[in-house]
Design a protein around this motif. Sequence first.
Motif, PDB file in Angstrom:
ATOM      1  N   VAL A  30       0.833  -1.213   0.000  1.00  0.00           N
ATOM      2  CA  VAL A  30       0.000   0.000   0.000  1.00  0.00           C
ATOM      3  C   VAL A  30       0.858   1.249   0.000  1.00  0.00           C
ATOM      4  O   VAL A  30       0.634   2.191  -0.783  1.00  0.00           O
ATOM      5  N   ALA A  31       1.879   1.286   0.858  1.00  0.00           N
ATOM      6  CA  ALA A  31       2.752   2.470   0.942  1.00  0.00           C
ATOM      7  C   ALA A  31       3.538   2.668  -0.349  1.00  0.00           C
ATOM      8  O   ALA A  31       3.649   3.794  -0.853  1.00  0.00           O
TER       9      ALA A  31
ATOM     10  N   PHE B 189       0.030   7.476   3.231  1.00  0.00           N
ATOM     11  CA  PHE B 189      -0.242   7.726   4.653  1.00  0.00           C
ATOM     12  C   PHE B 189      -0.690   6.453   5.360  1.00  0.00           C
ATOM     13  O   PHE B 189      -0.139   6.072   6.398  1.00  0.00           O
ATOM     14  N   VAL B 190      -1.680   5.782   4.787  1.00  0.00           N
ATOM     15  CA  VAL B 190      -2.212   4.564   5.408  1.00  0.00           C
ATOM     16  C   VAL B 190      -1.138   3.481   5.454  1.00  0.00           C
ATOM     17  O   VAL B 190      -0.952   2.804   6.480  1.00  0.00           O
ATOM     18  N   GLY B 191      -0.417   3.295   4.348  1.00  0.00           N
ATOM     19  CA  GLY B 191       0.628   2.285   4.314  1.00  0.00           C
ATOM     20  C   GLY B 191       1.729   2.553   5.315  1.00  0.00           C
ATOM     21  O   GLY B 191       2.222   1.638   5.987  1.00  0.00           O
TER      22      GLY B 191
ATOM     23  N   LEU C  14       1.440   4.298   8.115  1.00  0.00           N
ATOM     24  CA  LEU C  14       0.884   4.036   9.444  1.00  0.00           C
ATOM     25  C   LEU C  14       0.908   2.544   9.771  1.00  0.00           C
ATOM     26  O   LEU C  14       1.313   2.139  10.865  1.00  0.00           O
ATOM     27  N   LEU C  15       0.484   1.734   8.819  1.00  0.00           N
ATOM     28  CA  LEU C  15       0.460   0.290   9.034  1.00  0.00           C
ATOM     29  C   LEU C  15       1.867  -0.278   9.216  1.00  0.00           C
ATOM     30  O   LEU C  15       2.077  -1.197  10.008  1.00  0.00           O
ATOM     31  N   LEU C  16       2.841   0.286   8.504  1.00  0.00           N
ATOM     32  CA  LEU C  16       4.225  -0.148   8.694  1.00  0.00           C
ATOM     33  C   LEU C  16       4.702   0.185  10.109  1.00  0.00           C
ATOM     34  O   LEU C  16       5.426  -0.592  10.732  1.00  0.00           O
ATOM     35  N   GLY C  17       4.286   1.358  10.596  1.00  0.00           N
ATOM     36  CA  GLY C  17       4.638   1.733  11.973  1.00  0.00           C
ATOM     37  C   GLY C  17       4.035   0.774  12.984  1.00  0.00           C
ATOM     38  O   GLY C  17       4.704   0.378  13.948  1.00  0.00           O
ATOM     39  N   VAL C  18       2.780   0.392  12.764  1.00  0.00           N
ATOM     40  CA  VAL C  18       2.126  -0.575  13.654  1.00  0.00           C
ATOM     41  C   VAL C  18       2.823  -1.933  13.573  1.00  0.00           C
ATOM     42  O   VAL C  18       3.033  -2.605  14.593  1.00  0.00           O
ATOM     43  N   ALA C  19       3.210  -2.327  12.354  1.00  0.00           N
ATOM     44  CA  ALA C  19       3.917  -3.596  12.181  1.00  0.00           C
ATOM     45  C   ALA C  19       5.260  -3.570  12.914  1.00  0.00           C
ATOM     46  O   ALA C  19       5.644  -4.563  13.547  1.00  0.00           O
ATOM     47  N   MET C  20       5.962  -2.450  12.844  1.00  0.00           N
ATOM     48  CA  MET C  20       7.227  -2.331  13.579  1.00  0.00           C
ATOM     49  C   MET C  20       6.994  -2.485  15.078  1.00  0.00           C
ATOM     50  O   MET C  20       7.758  -3.140  15.782  1.00  0.00           O
ATOM     51  N   TRP C  21       5.945  -1.851  15.566  1.00  0.00           N
ATOM     52  CA  TRP C  21       5.623  -1.893  16.998  1.00  0.00           C
ATOM     53  C   TRP C  21       5.331  -3.323  17.446  1.00  0.00           C
ATOM     54  O   TRP C  21       5.748  -3.754  18.521  1.00  0.00           O
TER      55      TRP C  21
ATOM     56  N   ILE D  85       2.071  11.038  10.985  1.00  0.00           N
ATOM     57  CA  ILE D  85       0.879  11.857  11.251  1.00  0.00           C
ATOM     58  C   ILE D  85       1.191  13.348  11.084  1.00  0.00           C
ATOM     59  O   ILE D  85       0.407  14.101  10.497  1.00  0.00           O
ATOM     60  N   VAL D  86       2.343  13.764  11.576  1.00  0.00           N
ATOM     61  CA  VAL D  86       2.722  15.185  11.464  1.00  0.00           C
ATOM     62  C   VAL D  86       2.963  15.557  10.003  1.00  0.00           C
ATOM     63  O   VAL D  86       2.566  16.636   9.550  1.00  0.00           O
ATOM     64  N   PHE D  87       3.592  14.652   9.237  1.00  0.00           N
ATOM     65  CA  PHE D  87       3.931  14.977   7.847  1.00  0.00           C
ATOM     66  C   PHE D  87       2.711  15.014   6.940  1.00  0.00           C
ATOM     67  O   PHE D  87       2.522  15.985   6.191  1.00  0.00           O
ATOM     68  N   TYR D  88       1.878  13.970   6.994  1.00  0.00           N
ATOM     69  CA  TYR D  88       0.770  13.878   6.036  1.00  0.00           C
ATOM     70  C   TYR D  88      -0.439  14.744   6.413  1.00  0.00           C
ATOM     71  O   TYR D  88      -0.670  15.774   5.766  1.00  0.00           O
TER      72      TYR D  88
END
Length: 228
Positions: free
Chosen positions: A92-93, A146-148, A150-157, A175-178
Motif C-alpha cells: 500500500v505504501a 499515509f495509510v501504508g 501508518l500500518l508499517l509503523g504498527v507492524a514495527m511496533w 501523522i505530522v507529515f501527512y
Amino acid sequence: MNTQYQTNWIRAGLVALPVYGLLTAWSSLTPQPDAASDPEGWARFVSAPSYLVSHLVGSVGGTILAIFATFALGSYLASTRAGRLALPAMVVAALGHALLLVPATISTFATPALGQAYLSGSSEVMQVEFSGTMTFMFLIGLLLAFVGSLLLGVAMWRSHALPRGAAAVWLIGTIVFYPLGVVLGIATVNASLPTQVVGALLIAVSGAWIAWAAFGGRTARSSVPAPA
C-alpha cells in the motif's frame, strides 16, 4: 539466492529511509508564494534553478528512495510476528509513493516552464490548469502513502524486531507529515507548512534508528530469523 546477498540489499534499503526523510524535509523547507495573490513572486520562485534542483533531488529522488526503503522495511519485517501486516502495508505504501511520483515529476518540469513564460510576458499561462485526473492521482497517492506508512509503523511496533521507540517516532512523524503537514498546507495556504518539515525530520530520525538496529544495534531481533 544467497541469504547474505538478500540481507545486504534489505540493509541498503533501510539506509535509504533516513536519506528519504532528509531529502523530503529539504524540499519542503521553503514554501512557494501563492500563485493567485502573488503571481510574479510565484513565477520567480518556480523558475529559479533552486526549485528544479530541490524538486528533482528532493521530491522525485526522495520518493524513489521511499519506494526502495518501503520494500526493504517490509521485507525486513516479513519474517517477524508482524509479517502478515507488514507485507500488505509495504504494498500500500509503495503504491502510494509510486502514484505521487507522477504529480511530482510534472511539477518538477512543467511548473518552471510556466513561471518562465509568465516572466517573459505571457500572463495568460496563469490560467493553465492541470487535469483533474492529476489532482485525483495525487490525493489517492497521498492517502495510500499515509495509510501504508501508518500500518508499517504498527507492524514495527508489533514485530519485536525493531525498537518500539523507532516505531513510535515513525508513527508520530507520519501523522505530522501527512495530515498536519501536506493536507493542512494544501487546505490553508496551498504551500508547505513547518509541520511538513518536522514530520519528514521525524521520519528521518526513525529511519536512522531502524537502520542502526538492523545493522546490529540494540534491538529485540535476536529471536527473529534472517530473511529467507
